[in-house]
Design a protein around this motif. Structure first.
Motif, PDB file in Angstrom:
ATOM      1  N   UNK A   1      14.948  36.567  -1.220  1.00  0.00           N
ATOM      2  CA  UNK A   1      15.791  36.708  -0.938  1.00  0.00           C
ATOM      3  C   UNK A   1      16.371  36.344   1.117  1.00  0.00           C
ATOM      4  N   UNK A   2      15.250  36.387   1.700  1.00  0.00           N
ATOM      5  CA  UNK A   2      15.863  35.381   3.051  1.00  0.00           C
ATOM      6  C   UNK A   2      15.667  33.743   3.247  1.00  0.00           C
ATOM      7  N   UNK A   3      15.824  33.180   1.595  1.00  0.00           N
ATOM      8  CA  UNK A   3      15.316  32.118   1.898  1.00  0.00           C
ATOM      9  C   UNK A   3      14.360  31.339   3.013  1.00  0.00           C
ATOM     10  N   UNK A   4      13.282  32.212   2.986  1.00  0.00           N
ATOM     11  CA  UNK A   4      12.013  31.580   3.305  1.00  0.00           C
ATOM     12  C   UNK A   4      11.227  30.043   2.290  1.00  0.00           C
ATOM     13  N   UNK A   5      11.964  29.290   2.320  1.00  0.00           N
ATOM     14  CA  UNK A   5      11.232  28.095   2.283  1.00  0.00           C
ATOM     15  C   UNK A   5      10.595  28.209   1.690  1.00  0.00           C
ATOM     16  N   UNK A   6       9.350  27.994   3.383  1.00  0.00           N
ATOM     17  CA  UNK A   6       7.783  27.721   3.643  1.00  0.00           C
ATOM     18  C   UNK A   6       7.193  29.230   3.066  1.00  0.00           C
ATOM     19  N   UNK A   7       7.185  30.614   2.561  1.00  0.00           N
ATOM     20  CA  UNK A   7       6.444  31.669   1.928  1.00  0.00           C
ATOM     21  C   UNK A   7       6.448  31.568   0.630  1.00  0.00           C
ATOM     22  N   UNK A   8       8.075  31.286   0.123  1.00  0.00           N
ATOM     23  CA  UNK A   8       8.550  30.607  -1.517  1.00  0.00           C
ATOM     24  C   UNK A   8       7.546  29.347  -1.701  1.00  0.00           C
ATOM     25  N   UNK A   9       7.077  28.538  -1.367  1.00  0.00           N
ATOM     26  CA  UNK A   9       6.540  26.837  -1.557  1.00  0.00           C
ATOM     27  C   UNK A   9       5.286  27.592  -1.678  1.00  0.00           C
TER      28      UNK A   9
ATOM     29  N   UNK B   1       2.495  33.182 -15.428  1.00  0.00           N
ATOM     30  CA  UNK B   1       3.033  34.001 -14.192  1.00  0.00           C
ATOM     31  C   UNK B   1       4.239  33.418 -13.103  1.00  0.00           C
ATOM     32  N   UNK B   2       3.410  32.265 -12.682  1.00  0.00           N
ATOM     33  CA  UNK B   2       5.041  31.153 -12.441  1.00  0.00           C
ATOM     34  C   UNK B   2       6.416  31.182 -12.557  1.00  0.00           C
ATOM     35  N   UNK B   3       6.083  31.138 -14.194  1.00  0.00           N
ATOM     36  CA  UNK B   3       7.705  30.917 -15.236  1.00  0.00           C
ATOM     37  C   UNK B   3       8.327  32.599 -14.474  1.00  0.00           C
ATOM     38  N   UNK B   4       7.112  33.359 -14.483  1.00  0.00           N
ATOM     39  CA  UNK B   4       7.951  34.983 -14.469  1.00  0.00           C
ATOM     40  C   UNK B   4       8.439  35.152 -12.703  1.00  0.00           C
ATOM     41  N   UNK B   5       7.336  34.415 -12.067  1.00  0.00           N
ATOM     42  CA  UNK B   5       8.117  34.686 -10.564  1.00  0.00           C
ATOM     43  C   UNK B   5       9.205  33.163 -10.179  1.00  0.00           C
TER      44      UNK B   5
ATOM     45  N   UNK C   1      11.538  33.109 -12.426  1.00  0.00           N
ATOM     46  CA  UNK C   1      12.746  33.635 -13.219  1.00  0.00           C
ATOM     47  C   UNK C   1      13.268  34.709 -12.815  1.00  0.00           C
ATOM     48  N   UNK C   2      12.715  35.562 -12.208  1.00  0.00           N
ATOM     49  CA  UNK C   2      12.561  36.510 -11.540  1.00  0.00           C
ATOM     50  C   UNK C   2      13.693  36.273 -10.020  1.00  0.00           C
ATOM     51  N   UNK C   3      13.099  35.248  -9.225  1.00  0.00           N
ATOM     52  CA  UNK C   3      13.278  34.585  -7.892  1.00  0.00           C
ATOM     53  C   UNK C   3      14.647  34.221  -8.430  1.00  0.00           C
ATOM     54  N   UNK C   4      15.824  33.017  -9.561  1.00  0.00           N
ATOM     55  CA  UNK C   4      16.363  32.725  -9.476  1.00  0.00           C
ATOM     56  C   UNK C   4      17.324  34.401  -9.289  1.00  0.00           C
ATOM     57  N   UNK C   5      17.053  34.510 -10.317  1.00  0.00           N
ATOM     58  CA  UNK C   5      18.118  35.608 -10.680  1.00  0.00           C
ATOM     59  C   UNK C   5      18.005  36.433  -9.313  1.00  0.00           C
ATOM     60  N   UNK C   6      17.208  36.891  -7.993  1.00  0.00           N
ATOM     61  CA  UNK C   6      17.200  37.631  -7.212  1.00  0.00           C
ATOM     62  C   UNK C   6      17.956  36.204  -6.467  1.00  0.00           C
ATOM     63  N   UNK C   7      17.319  35.106  -6.285  1.00  0.00           N
ATOM     64  CA  UNK C   7      18.463  34.267  -5.241  1.00  0.00           C
ATOM     65  C   UNK C   7      19.808  34.165  -5.638  1.00  0.00           C
ATOM     66  N   UNK C   8      20.483  34.194  -7.042  1.00  0.00           N
ATOM     67  CA  UNK C   8      21.808  33.519  -7.200  1.00  0.00           C
ATOM     68  C   UNK C   8      22.556  35.763  -7.361  1.00  0.00           C
ATOM     69  N   UNK C   9      21.743  36.494  -6.600  1.00  0.00           N
ATOM     70  CA  UNK C   9      22.539  37.382  -6.223  1.00  0.00           C
ATOM     71  C   UNK C   9      22.656  37.705  -5.218  1.00  0.00           C
TER      72      UNK C   9
ATOM     73  N   UNK D   1      15.307  27.328  -2.337  1.00  0.00           N
ATOM     74  CA  UNK D   1      14.568  28.159  -3.090  1.00  0.00           C
ATOM     75  C   UNK D   1      15.575  28.345  -4.033  1.00  0.00           C
ATOM     76  N   UNK D   2      16.720  27.631  -4.341  1.00  0.00           N
ATOM     77  CA  UNK D   2      17.326  28.058  -5.424  1.00  0.00           C
ATOM     78  C   UNK D   2      16.285  26.979  -6.540  1.00  0.00           C
ATOM     79  N   UNK D   3      16.750  26.075  -6.123  1.00  0.00           N
ATOM     80  CA  UNK D   3      16.442  24.738  -6.252  1.00  0.00           C
ATOM     81  C   UNK D   3      14.502  24.754  -6.436  1.00  0.00           C
ATOM     82  N   UNK D   4      14.202  24.944  -6.404  1.00  0.00           N
ATOM     83  CA  UNK D   4      12.303  25.596  -6.355  1.00  0.00           C
ATOM     84  C   UNK D   4      12.636  26.457  -7.560  1.00  0.00           C
ATOM     85  N   UNK D   5      13.439  27.240  -7.743  1.00  0.00           N
ATOM     86  CA  UNK D   5      13.029  28.603  -8.335  1.00  0.00           C
ATOM     87  C   UNK D   5      13.871  27.409 -10.225  1.00  0.00           C
ATOM     88  N   UNK D   6      14.430  26.237 -10.010  1.00  0.00           N
ATOM     89  CA  UNK D   6      15.222  26.080 -11.666  1.00  0.00           C
ATOM     90  C   UNK D   6      13.990  24.896 -11.492  1.00  0.00           C
ATOM     91  N   UNK D   7      13.033  24.011 -10.971  1.00  0.00           N
ATOM     92  CA  UNK D   7      12.439  23.581 -10.583  1.00  0.00           C
ATOM     93  C   UNK D   7      10.873  23.710 -12.207  1.00  0.00           C
TER      94      UNK D   7
END
Length: 104
Positions: free
Chosen positions: A46-54, A66-70, A72-80, A93-99
């Motif tokens: 939600x913060x767009x914190x690239x380093x932590x998400x990476x 669990x990575x697929x779940x992370x 999928x959930x991250x994509x929904x959060x990012x789009x929200x 972050x949105x790109x990392x979720x789509x990868x």
């Protein structure tokens, strides 16, 4: 359940894992009572914190379920996140979720 599983795998017993997660769940409930979901978002996606998400994605590399779940959930959060609040970090972050989509 996924968070509890990770905590147990890290060595916490079930009771301790639950006590660690309860305040987080309570905070989410409080946020949702006080605001609409898009206004109540917290956390690195939600913060767009690239380093932590990476780092979180790397930590889940050996746990594809669990990575697929992370992701999928991250994509929904990012789009929200409201479009007007999204910055470069959110786009990355949105790109990392789509990868991970090609592996789903």
């Amino acid at each position: 359940a996924a968070a509890a599983r990770l905590l147990r795998d890290a060595g916490l017993d079930e009771t301790t894992a639950r006590s660690v997660l309860e305040p987080l769940v309570e905070r989410v409930e409080d946020n949702l009572r006080a605001a609409f979901p898009q206004e109540a978002l917290t956390g690195p996606v939600a913060r767009g914190d690239v380093g932590t998400v990476r780092r979180q994605i790397a930590a889940l590399a050996d746990r594809p379920d669990l990575l697929r779940l992370y992701r999928a959930m991250g994509a929904v959060i990012a789009e929200t996140v409201p479009a007007g609040l999204r910055g470069a970090g959110h786009r990355e972050v949105m790109q990392m979720m789509r990868e991970g989509e090609e592996g789903c």
